[in-house]
Motif scaffolding. Structure first.
Motif, PDB file in Angstrom:
ATOM      1  N   PHE A  33      32.952  29.245  14.216  1.00 33.47           N
ATOM      2  CA  PHE A  33      32.951  30.702  14.125  1.00 33.47           C
ATOM      3  C   PHE A  33      31.564  31.294  14.350  1.00 33.47           C
ATOM      4  O   PHE A  33      31.194  32.285  13.740  1.00 33.47           O
ATOM      5  CB  PHE A  33      33.534  31.171  12.785  1.00 33.47           C
ATOM      6  CG  PHE A  33      35.001  30.925  12.666  1.00 33.47           C
ATOM      7  CD1 PHE A  33      35.906  31.858  13.119  1.00 33.47           C
ATOM      8  CD2 PHE A  33      35.481  29.748  12.136  1.00 33.47           C
ATOM      9  CE1 PHE A  33      37.273  31.634  13.028  1.00 33.47           C
ATOM     10  CE2 PHE A  33      36.846  29.509  12.036  1.00 33.47           C
ATOM     11  CZ  PHE A  33      37.745  30.455  12.488  1.00 33.47           C
ATOM     12  N   ASP A  34      30.784  30.649  15.183  1.00 33.58           N
ATOM     13  CA  ASP A  34      29.451  31.105  15.573  1.00 33.58           C
ATOM     14  C   ASP A  34      28.451  31.119  14.418  1.00 33.58           C
ATOM     15  O   ASP A  34      27.372  31.695  14.525  1.00 33.58           O
ATOM     16  CB  ASP A  34      29.534  32.486  16.232  1.00 33.58           C
ATOM     17  CG  ASP A  34      28.427  32.709  17.250  1.00 33.58           C
ATOM     18  OD1 ASP A  34      27.976  31.719  17.861  1.00 33.58           O
ATOM     19  OD2 ASP A  34      28.012  33.871  17.423  1.00 33.58           O
ATOM     20  N   LEU A  35      28.771  30.467  13.310  1.00 29.29           N
ATOM     21  CA  LEU A  35      27.846  30.439  12.169  1.00 29.29           C
ATOM     22  C   LEU A  35      26.567  29.671  12.493  1.00 29.29           C
ATOM     23  O   LEU A  35      25.493  30.027  12.012  1.00 29.29           O
ATOM     24  CB  LEU A  35      28.519  29.818  10.941  1.00 29.29           C
ATOM     25  CG  LEU A  35      29.695  30.580  10.339  1.00 29.29           C
ATOM     26  CD1 LEU A  35      30.268  29.815   9.156  1.00 29.29           C
ATOM     27  CD2 LEU A  35      29.312  31.991   9.941  1.00 29.29           C
ATOM     28  N   GLU A  36      26.712  28.643  13.303  1.00 26.54           N
ATOM     29  CA  GLU A  36      25.543  27.814  13.601  1.00 26.54           C
ATOM     30  C   GLU A  36      24.473  28.554  14.389  1.00 26.54           C
ATOM     31  O   GLU A  36      23.312  28.156  14.413  1.00 26.54           O
ATOM     32  CB  GLU A  36      25.962  26.546  14.352  1.00 26.54           C
ATOM     33  CG  GLU A  36      26.421  26.768  15.788  1.00 26.54           C
ATOM     34  CD  GLU A  36      27.783  27.428  15.906  1.00 26.54           C
ATOM     35  OE1 GLU A  36      28.054  27.958  16.986  1.00 26.54           O
ATOM     36  OE2 GLU A  36      28.570  27.428  14.951  1.00 26.54           O
ATOM     37  N   SER A  37      24.831  29.663  15.006  1.00 26.54           N
ATOM     38  CA  SER A  37      23.852  30.404  15.818  1.00 26.54           C
ATOM     39  C   SER A  37      23.162  31.521  15.031  1.00 26.54           C
ATOM     40  O   SER A  37      22.255  32.152  15.546  1.00 26.54           O
ATOM     41  CB  SER A  37      24.531  30.988  17.056  1.00 26.54           C
ATOM     42  OG  SER A  37      25.444  31.990  16.665  1.00 26.54           O
ATOM     43  N   PRO A  41      19.489  34.170   7.172  1.00 30.47           N
ATOM     44  CA  PRO A  41      20.294  33.569   6.110  1.00 30.47           C
ATOM     45  C   PRO A  41      21.161  34.584   5.357  1.00 30.47           C
ATOM     46  O   PRO A  41      22.233  34.238   4.867  1.00 30.47           O
ATOM     47  CB  PRO A  41      19.280  32.907   5.179  1.00 30.47           C
ATOM     48  CG  PRO A  41      17.951  33.393   5.601  1.00 30.47           C
ATOM     49  CD  PRO A  41      18.058  33.979   6.963  1.00 30.47           C
ATOM     50  N   ARG A  42      20.728  35.835   5.272  1.00 35.00           N
ATOM     51  CA  ARG A  42      21.547  36.857   4.621  1.00 35.00           C
ATOM     52  C   ARG A  42      22.829  37.096   5.421  1.00 35.00           C
ATOM     53  O   ARG A  42      23.914  37.187   4.861  1.00 35.00           O
ATOM     54  CB  ARG A  42      20.763  38.162   4.479  1.00 35.00           C
ATOM     55  CG  ARG A  42      19.661  38.099   3.448  1.00 35.00           C
ATOM     56  CD  ARG A  42      18.867  39.410   3.437  1.00 35.00           C
ATOM     57  NE  ARG A  42      17.650  39.267   2.689  1.00 35.00           N
ATOM     58  CZ  ARG A  42      16.497  38.814   3.172  1.00 35.00           C
ATOM     59  NH1 ARG A  42      16.398  38.459   4.428  1.00 35.00           N
ATOM     60  NH2 ARG A  42      15.436  38.710   2.399  1.00 35.00           N
ATOM     61  N   ALA A  46      26.658  36.163   4.287  1.00 31.55           N
ATOM     62  CA  ALA A  46      27.693  37.205   4.293  1.00 31.55           C
ATOM     63  C   ALA A  46      28.887  36.778   5.143  1.00 31.55           C
ATOM     64  O   ALA A  46      30.046  36.876   4.711  1.00 31.55           O
ATOM     65  CB  ALA A  46      27.116  38.523   4.799  1.00 31.55           C
ATOM     66  N   ARG A  47      28.647  36.279   6.346  1.00 26.26           N
ATOM     67  CA  ARG A  47      29.753  35.890   7.236  1.00 26.26           C
ATOM     68  C   ARG A  47      30.484  34.657   6.710  1.00 26.26           C
ATOM     69  O   ARG A  47      31.713  34.589   6.750  1.00 26.26           O
ATOM     70  CB  ARG A  47      29.235  35.646   8.659  1.00 26.26           C
ATOM     71  CG  ARG A  47      30.323  35.294   9.638  1.00 26.26           C
ATOM     72  CD  ARG A  47      31.331  36.416   9.803  1.00 26.26           C
ATOM     73  NE  ARG A  47      32.384  35.993  10.725  1.00 26.26           N
ATOM     74  CZ  ARG A  47      33.649  36.330  10.626  1.00 26.26           C
ATOM     75  NH1 ARG A  47      34.044  37.139   9.673  1.00 26.26           N
ATOM     76  NH2 ARG A  47      34.531  35.886  11.487  1.00 26.26           N
ATOM     77  N   ALA A  48      29.731  33.681   6.204  1.00 24.20           N
ATOM     78  CA  ALA A  48      30.358  32.481   5.653  1.00 24.20           C
ATOM     79  C   ALA A  48      31.218  32.844   4.441  1.00 24.20           C
ATOM     80  O   ALA A  48      32.310  32.295   4.255  1.00 24.20           O
ATOM     81  CB  ALA A  48      29.301  31.450   5.275  1.00 24.20           C
ATOM     82  N   THR A  49      30.758  33.783   3.633  1.00 24.57           N
ATOM     83  CA  THR A  49      31.534  34.240   2.480  1.00 24.57           C
ATOM     84  C   THR A  49      32.799  34.954   2.939  1.00 24.57           C
ATOM     85  O   THR A  49      33.887  34.737   2.382  1.00 24.57           O
ATOM     86  CB  THR A  49      30.677  35.166   1.590  1.00 24.57           C
ATOM     87  OG1 THR A  49      29.524  34.431   1.157  1.00 24.57           O
ATOM     88  CG2 THR A  49      31.456  35.644   0.379  1.00 24.57           C
ATOM     89  N   GLU A  50      32.698  35.797   3.961  1.00 21.38           N
ATOM     90  CA  GLU A  50      33.881  36.460   4.521  1.00 21.38           C
ATOM     91  C   GLU A  50      34.902  35.434   4.986  1.00 21.38           C
ATOM     92  O   GLU A  50      36.102  35.567   4.725  1.00 21.38           O
ATOM     93  CB  GLU A  50      33.502  37.351   5.710  1.00 21.38           C
ATOM     94  CG  GLU A  50      32.811  38.637   5.358  1.00 21.38           C
ATOM     95  CD  GLU A  50      32.405  39.412   6.611  1.00 21.38           C
ATOM     96  OE1 GLU A  50      32.423  38.845   7.735  1.00 21.38           O
ATOM     97  OE2 GLU A  50      32.066  40.592   6.451  1.00 21.38           O
TER      98      GLU A  50
END
Length: 121
Positions: A33-37, A41-42, A46-50
Motif C-alpha cells: 500500500f505504498d507504505l515503504e515509500s 514517520p508521522r 497515520a496511514r499504517a494506522t488507517e
C-alpha cells in the motif's frame, strides 16, 4: 487482545478504503500500500494506522458474513442442510468453532448479535 464489545446499534466507523494496487506493485514483495515509500514517520504512522483499522473492520465484517452463511447452511428447514462437521470442513474450522459460528450467525439473523468480530473461542 479482544476489543471491547460495542452495541449492535452503534454506527460502524468508516475506515480508510482498501484500495487495490496495480499488478506491478503487487508483484513486488516489499510493496505494501505504498507504505515503504513514505519518508515522513508521522505520515507513515497515520496511514499504517488507517490501514490497521480498515483491515480490522473488514475482518469483523467478513466473520459476520461467515457466521450468517454457516447459520443458513445449518438451518434445519433446509433439505440440503449441513452438519457442523461439514461446515467446519468447508471453512477449515474445528467442529466446535463451527457450532459457535452457527449460533453467532443465528443471533445475527435474529438481530441480537453483539458485533465485534465473531464468537468467543
Amino acid at each position: 487482545m479482544a476489543e471491547p464489545e460495542r452495541p449492535r446499534t452503534e454506527q460502524r466507523l468508516r475506515p480508510a478504503p482498501l484500495l487495490f494496487e496495480p499488478a506491478e506493485a503487487v508483484a513486488d514483495p516489499e510493496h505494501f500500500f505504498d507504505l515503504e515509500s513514505m519518508e515522513d514517520p508521522r505520515e507513515l504512522l497515520a496511514r499504517a494506522t488507517e490501514l490497521t483499522h480498515a483491515f480490522r473492520a473488514a475482518t469483523d465484517r467478513s466473520v459476520e458474513f461467515q457466521a450468517i452463511a454457516a447459520a443458513q447452511l445449518a438451518d434445519p428447514r433446509r433439505f440440503d442442510r449441513l452438519t457442523p462437521a461439514a461446515i467446519a470442513e468447508r471453512a477449515q474450522w474445528t467442529e466446535d468453532y463451527a457450532k459457535k459460528m452457527v449460533e453467532f450467525g443465528r443471533d445475527l439473523l435474529r438481530g441480537t448479535g453483539g458485533g465485534g468480530g465473531g464468537p468467543q473461542a
